[in-house]
Design an enzyme around this catalytic site. Structure first.
Site, mmCIF file in Angstrom:
data_model
loop_
_atom_site.group_PDB
_atom_site.id
_atom_site.type_symbol
_atom_site.label_atom_id
_atom_site.label_comp_id
_atom_site.label_asym_id
_atom_site.label_seq_id
_atom_site.Cartn_x
_atom_site.Cartn_y
_atom_site.Cartn_z
ATOM 1 N N VAL A 67 0.830 -1.196 0.000
ATOM 2 C CA VAL A 67 0.000 0.000 0.000
ATOM 3 C C VAL A 67 0.871 1.256 0.000
ATOM 4 C CG1 VAL A 67 -1.703 1.308 1.294
ATOM 5 C CG2 VAL A 67 -1.864 -1.173 1.219
ATOM 6 N N CYS A 68 0.688 2.111 -1.012
ATOM 7 C CA CYS A 68 1.364 3.402 -1.088
ATOM 8 C C CYS A 68 2.885 3.209 -1.010
ATOM 9 C CB CYS A 68 0.828 4.319 0.008
ATOM 10 S SG CYS A 68 1.348 6.023 -0.155
ATOM 11 N N GLN A 69 3.541 3.807 -0.022
ATOM 12 C CA GLN A 69 4.978 3.598 0.131
ATOM 13 C C GLN A 69 5.274 2.114 0.340
ATOM 14 O OE1 GLN A 69 6.611 4.885 3.870
ATOM 15 N NE2 GLN A 69 8.492 5.628 2.909
ATOM 16 N N GLY A 125 3.726 -0.177 -1.065
ATOM 17 C CA GLY A 125 3.687 -0.760 -2.398
ATOM 18 C C GLY A 125 5.036 -0.637 -3.087
#
Lengths: 407, 327
Positions: free
Chosen positions: B119-121, B123
């Site tokens: 997720v996000c960073q 990811g």
């Protein structure tokens, strides 16, 4: 007695409804409320003991409502009470600007909005600077005294540091001014966009019909103006310079504070950093060693749990034997006698992964049995002992035996 | 009513800690029924904010929705770094914590590879991990994950370009969570700081909606500090040098070559994301090595992708269906 704060919600709702109704009426050509509505918020806030209610969300809600009220009072108040011709987009923009007290670097809605973000869970560069400036203020005054003094003699280094600190303070102020100038530009751009949007929305079928609608248009315009500046190359350079300048001031102030506190034996940032670095390095080493250990243990378990036929000669030696069991003396002697390398039979296949992992353990085993194993892993395995037992015999015993044989 | 409203929590699904290291905790979620998926999925969240956005409340929970569909879900909670953690770098996070958590999950299930959902960073971390250890990742799902940090609409990235990140971290040590929050809010100062609260008047008589609002507020302002070294490396290598796209990225002593990401990839981005603009995430297709690449454009924002009603209907079912076809 009931808690007055527990009843905040109905009051709040009523106030909002009165607020919207009053200003919507005003916008439709009526007369603006005689009492500025945000003053009403102030009265309501007193219920909570001032502007800081202790409830983060509540404070934000009230702060935003105040901003909204000021906005409405500015725009609609101007419309309703002064000049009817202000109902044009340009007039609305002028009214809003006037309501802000004239747009200046100091009176700037974006700067206000950015300051408004500051709260318990969000602190910006300006907040950080303000907080530690309390400590740095005396240092700034000191540094100012040194600014134009020549640096020489035993205090030369100290004077140079003070001068550098003063220069850093000045530089930060300069960079901050550049930043605020850009924010001013963004606010002006936002007002331009507000005017344009109002013009767009004056087309039939797209008219703004509520106060909230007008406010939302203002927010859209302000955000667009801000984004345009914030994504510019100039902003990138100025923002970076402002942040870097503040960090330089802060680093120098930290250095000065550390020098002062070191004099009374207090550990400073440098000392703690050193400790934390060592801790970190040790944590990495421990994690690495734990993994190696786990791999070795897993490999050993794999070998020891395998059926005897699948185990090689060395791995068989690892299996514990009961004390009464006969020792394979001939094999032990043969193992103790070094064989020529050429006589070794070449392996027909490479050893399995688990045997490879185990091999160093087996090679070290005689040393372990000879007393180097302080963990007790192999200490109860007499079948291993013959290989190293000779080496273990005290020299005095051997000498006694030689004397007896000679006698 | 006010007292009740103040008492809001997130992270609602039952879970068990199965591994701990330093401040990191690996959780295994417990669904109402036994999982049917043979391969577990590990959620790797960002270091900023808390990972329980994926499990905010009972009716807004990616985790719960995945469990309900039979997935077996794990999550890494990074904890709250303090001064003693300032030297934790990306090598520690990716080659250390993530790798060991993946190994723990794989071992528990007797597998060599598991599914990872970054997720996000997190990811971006997951992409790096999958490139370094492709043999440990069966399927990779990335949500609101930036890959190209140099697109013209990426405001956060724009602001970091002129920063001397070494001076910044050397001075601050860890980067305060409050400062991170402030920077996010300044991306849209009027909308996020005023308009949002003005809008609260619309839901003042709706207890459930108010609780949702307050829960979200609590989550937003629950921001751990960032370990200084990891922040330094992430800004320098990802934001400033854009190495995920440009190449040359090393995590510790490991090269990151996204062409080694050959396992199936599902990339989900949010069309109205102001933190990770779609333009930052869409180029993933061109840099990973997989031939099995799927993309989902979600109609919503960076947070809405977890908590909106649409997200409940679209995101978890998409992930589950995609995984089922690659079980």
């Amino acid at each position: 007695m009931s808690d007055p704060k527990a009843a905040w919600m109905p009051d709040w709702q009523n106030m909002q409804k009165q607020f919207f109704t009053a200003w919507t009426d005003a916008a439709r050509g009526g007369v603006a409320p005689s009492m500025p509505v945000h003053e009403g918020f102030d009265v309501w806030l007193k219920t909570f003991g001032g502007r800081d209610s202790g409830n983060e969300v509540l404070d934000k809600v009230v702060g935003s409502a105040r901003q909204f009220a000021e906005f409405m009072q500015g725009v609609v108040g101007q419309l309703a009470t002064t000049r009817p011709d202000l109902a044009t987009p340009a007039g609305m923009r002028e009214a809003l600007e006037k309501a802000m007290g004239g747009l200046t670097a100091q009176k700037n809605p974006i700067v206000d909005a950015l300051r408004g973000i500051s709260s318990e869970g969000a602190k910006g560069f300006e907040d950080m600077y303000r907080e530690w400036l309390k400590i740095a203020k005396p240092l700034e005054a000191d540094a100012r005294n040194y600014m134009n003094m020549p640096a020489f003699g035993m205090n030369r280094e100290s004077t140079e540091r003070q001068q550098a600190l003063m220069q850093a303070f000045t530089d930060y102020q300069d960079q901050n001014t550049r930043y605020n100038t850009l924010m001013f530009k963004a606010s002006r751009l936002g007002l331009d966009k507000f005017e344009s949007k109002l013009a767009e929305r004056s087309e039939p079928g797209r008219e703004i019909t509520s106060m909230r609608g007008l406010y939302d248009v203002y927010v859209d315009a302000a955000e667009e103006g801000y984004a345009e500046v914030a994504l510019s190359d100039e902003f990138r350079e100025v923002y970076g310079a402002m942040v870097n300048a503040q960090m330089r001031v802060r680093q120098m102030v930290q250095g000065e504070v550390e020098r002062s506190t070191a004099a009374v034996g207090m550990p400073g940032r440098t000392e703690l950093d050193s400790v934390h670095k060592r801790m970190h390095d040790l944590r990495r080493r421990v994690a690495s060693l734990e993994e190696q250990l786990a791999e070795a243990v897993a490999a050993m378990k794999a070998v020891t749990s395998a059926p005897p036929a699948a185990q090689g000669r060395r791995s068989r030696l690892l299996r514990p034997r009961s004390r009464g069991q006969a020792r394979p003396a001939a094999k032990a002697k043969a193992a103790a006698k070094p064989k020529p390398v050429a006589a070794k039979k070449a392996p027909t296949a490479p050893p399995s992964q688990s045997k490879r992992a185990l091999a160093p353990q087996c090679r070290n085993r005689p040393t372990v049995v000879a007393g180097a194993d302080h963990h007790g892993t192999f200490e109860n395995r007499p079948q291993i002992r013959p290989r190293g037992s000779r080496a273990l015999q005290p020299e005095a015993d051997r000498r006694r035996r030689r004397v007896a044989q000679a006698g | 009513m006010l007292r009740k409203l103040d008492d809001v929590h997130y992270g609602v699904t039952a879970k068990e800690a199965v591994y701990r290291e330093d401040k990191v905790v690996l959780y295994h979620f417990k669904g109402d029924k036994a999982p049917t998926a043979k391969t577990p999925t590990l959620i790797v969240y960002a270091l900023v904010n808390r990972p329980f956005m994926t499990d905010l409340q009972e009716d807004r929970s990616l985790v719960r929705n995945l469990l309900a569909r039979g997935e077996d879900v794990y999550l890494i909670d990074w904890g709250y770094p303090d001064a003693a953690d300032r030297y934790i770098g990306l090598d520690d996070y990716i080659n250390g914590y993530i790798r060991r958590c993946v190994d723990v999950v794989a071992k528990r299930h007797g597998l060599k590879a598991i599914n990872i959902l970054g997720v996000c960073q997190g990811g971006a971390f997951s992409l790096c991990f999958a490139a370094i250890y492709p043999e440990k990742v069966k399927n990779l799902i990335t949500m609101v994950t930036p890959v190209d940090f140099h697109t013209p609409d990426n405001m956060l990235s724009h602001w970091t370009q002129g920063m001397d990140v070494d001076l910044f971290v050397d001075t601050l040590g860890n980067v305060p969570g409050d400062l991170m929050n402030y920077c996010y809010l300044t991306l849209k100062p009027f909308r996020l700081n005023h308009q949002k609260y003005i809008g609260l008047v619309d839901i003042l008589d709706d207890k459930a909606e108010l609780e949702n609002f307050l829960r979200m507020e609590k989550w937003i302002f629950d921001s751990p500090n960032q370990a200084g070294q990891a922040f330094r490396e992430f800004i320098r290598d990802f934001y400033q040098a854009n190495k995920l796209v440009e190449g040359g990225l090393k995590i510790g002593d490991k090269d990151v070559d996204l062409k080694r990401v050959t396992m199936p990839v599902l990339n989900i981005y949010a069309e109205q994301d102001h933190l990770v603009p779609p333009s930052a995430s869409i180029p993933m297709k061109n840099v990973v090595g997989t031939k099995d690449y799927t993309v989902l454009a979600f109609k919503g924002g960076h947070i809405g992708i977890y908590v909106s009603g649409r997200a409940q209907r679209e995101v978890a079912p998409t992930i589950h269906d995609w995984l089922s076809k690659r079980a």
